[in-house]
Design a protein around this motif. Structure first.
Motif, short mmCIF file in Angstrom:
data_model
loop_
_atom_site.label_atom_id
_atom_site.label_comp_id
_atom_site.label_asym_id
_atom_site.label_seq_id
_atom_site.Cartn_x
_atom_site.Cartn_y
_atom_site.Cartn_z
N LEU A 181 5.65 13.38 22.40
CA LEU A 181 5.40 12.33 23.16
C LEU A 181 5.00 12.40 24.36
CD1 LEU A 181 8.29 9.98 22.02
CD2 LEU A 181 6.31 9.79 20.96
N ALA A 182 3.92 11.78 24.86
CA ALA A 182 3.50 12.09 26.23
C ALA A 182 3.02 10.81 26.89
CB ALA A 182 2.06 12.81 26.14
N TRP A 183 3.27 10.53 28.39
CA TRP A 183 2.77 9.59 29.15
C TRP A 183 2.04 10.09 30.28
CZ3 TRP A 183 7.39 10.38 27.06
CH2 TRP A 183 8.23 9.69 26.28
N GLN A 184 1.14 9.26 30.80
CA GLN A 184 0.55 9.42 32.18
C GLN A 184 1.35 8.60 33.13
OE1 GLN A 184 -3.72 9.67 32.25
NE2 GLN A 184 -3.72 9.65 30.02
N ASP A 185 1.71 9.27 34.27
CA ASP A 185 2.64 8.44 35.36
C ASP A 185 1.85 8.86 36.66
OD1 ASP A 185 4.52 7.06 36.35
OD2 ASP A 185 6.11 8.27 35.51
N CYS A 186 2.82 8.52 37.79
CA CYS A 186 2.17 8.72 39.10
C CYS A 186 3.24 9.36 39.65
CB CYS A 186 1.84 7.23 39.77
SG CYS A 186 0.31 6.45 39.02
N LEU A 187 2.72 10.34 40.62
CA LEU A 187 3.64 11.32 41.53
C LEU A 187 3.47 10.85 42.91
CD1 LEU A 187 5.86 13.55 41.57
CD2 LEU A 187 3.78 15.17 41.91
N ILE A 217 1.13 14.05 34.12
CA ILE A 217 1.39 13.78 32.77
C ILE A 217 2.82 14.25 32.29
CG2 ILE A 217 0.27 15.85 31.96
CD1 ILE A 217 -0.97 14.18 29.76
N LYS A 218 3.44 13.44 31.59
CA LYS A 218 4.78 14.19 31.02
C LYS A 218 4.79 14.23 29.38
CE LYS A 218 7.21 11.26 34.18
NZ LYS A 218 7.98 9.82 34.53
N LEU A 219 5.36 15.38 28.93
CA LEU A 219 5.17 15.87 27.66
C LEU A 219 6.61 16.11 27.32
CD1 LEU A 219 3.46 16.59 25.18
CD2 LEU A 219 3.71 19.13 26.17
N THR A 220 7.05 15.42 26.09
CA THR A 220 8.59 15.67 25.77
C THR A 220 8.58 15.86 24.11
OG1 THR A 220 10.74 15.06 25.91
CG2 THR A 220 9.31 13.24 25.46
N ARG A 221 9.56 16.36 23.69
CA ARG A 221 9.67 16.33 21.97
C ARG A 221 9.92 14.65 21.49
NH1 ARG A 221 14.62 17.48 23.99
NH2 ARG A 221 16.31 16.19 23.14
N TRP A 222 9.67 14.67 20.29
CA TRP A 222 9.36 13.15 19.61
C TRP A 222 11.00 12.67 19.70
CZ3 TRP A 222 5.91 10.39 17.43
CH2 TRP A 222 6.32 9.16 16.82
N GLU A 223 10.99 11.46 20.05
CA GLU A 223 12.28 10.60 20.15
C GLU A 223 12.14 9.38 19.77
OE1 GLU A 223 15.69 9.08 20.29
OE2 GLU A 223 15.64 11.15 21.04
N GLU A 270 13.33 6.46 19.53
CA GLU A 270 13.41 5.43 20.63
C GLU A 270 12.29 5.27 21.84
OE1 GLU A 270 16.69 4.36 24.55
OE2 GLU A 270 17.32 5.68 22.72
N HIS A 271 11.89 6.41 22.12
CA HIS A 271 10.67 6.35 23.10
C HIS A 271 9.41 6.05 22.57
CE1 HIS A 271 13.25 7.24 26.53
NE2 HIS A 271 13.39 8.32 25.90
N ALA A 272 9.06 6.50 20.99
CA ALA A 272 7.73 6.30 20.62
C ALA A 272 7.63 4.83 20.25
CB ALA A 272 8.28 6.82 19.00
N SER A 288 2.97 2.67 26.32
CA SER A 288 2.18 3.63 27.15
C SER A 288 2.27 4.96 26.59
CB SER A 288 2.44 3.50 28.60
OG SER A 288 3.79 3.77 28.92
N VAL A 289 3.13 5.26 25.45
CA VAL A 289 3.11 6.56 25.03
C VAL A 289 2.00 7.15 24.45
CG1 VAL A 289 4.56 5.83 22.74
CG2 VAL A 289 5.02 8.09 23.82
N ILE A 290 1.87 8.43 24.07
CA ILE A 290 0.79 9.06 23.44
C ILE A 290 1.62 9.92 22.38
CG2 ILE A 290 -1.18 10.56 23.62
CD1 ILE A 290 -1.19 9.85 26.55
N HIS A 291 1.22 9.48 20.93
CA HIS A 291 1.75 10.34 20.04
C HIS A 291 0.94 11.54 19.69
CE1 HIS A 291 2.95 5.91 19.53
NE2 HIS A 291 3.72 6.28 19.43
N LEU A 292 1.91 12.52 19.49
CA LEU A 292 0.99 14.01 19.41
C LEU A 292 1.59 14.56 18.05
CD1 LEU A 292 1.03 14.83 23.16
CD2 LEU A 292 -0.77 14.32 21.84
N CYS A 293 0.99 15.06 17.16
CA CYS A 293 1.39 15.57 15.97
C CYS A 293 1.81 17.15 16.03
CB CYS A 293 0.28 15.42 14.84
SG CYS A 293 -1.08 16.27 14.93
N GLY A 294 1.52 17.54 17.10
CA GLY A 294 1.77 19.18 17.30
C GLY A 294 1.34 19.92 18.33
#
Length: 86
Positions: A24-30, A42-48, A50-52, A56-62
């Motif tokens: 999963l990924a998100w675009q955010d502001c710093l 940009i934030k990137l994390t493993r599939w969860e 609850e967050h899917a 605003s989440v971006i789903h990524l297959c690998g």
């Protein structure tokens, strides 16, 4: 009553099954530290699951699609080095 959720990779369009290494990924502001304003992040994390659900989440297959997202985002940031968050 039950329902089935389905997810699609936002890069290549593949459908999520029960296997694979989805992310999963998100675009955010710093916030900038020394000056006012923000910088895109940009934030990137493993599939969860609850967050899917987040809008605003971006789903990524690998790994490949995660890399493609990062490459596109980095190219956009390079082309607009003074861009701030909207």
């Amino acid at each position: 009553m039950s329902f089935t959720e389905s997810y699609t990779c936002d890069i290549c369009g593949d459908k999520k099954g029960t296997s694979g290494q989805w992310f999963l990924a998100w675009q955010d502001c710093l916030p900038l530290v020394r000056t006012e304003g923000t910088q895109p992040l940009i934030k990137l994390t493993r599939w969860e699951q609850e967050h899917a659900h987040e809008e605003s989440v971006i789903h990524l297959c690998g790994n490949r699609c995660a890399g493609t997202l990062m490459e596109r985002w980095m190219t956009e940031q390079h082309e607009q080095p003074t861009a701030s968050c909207a």
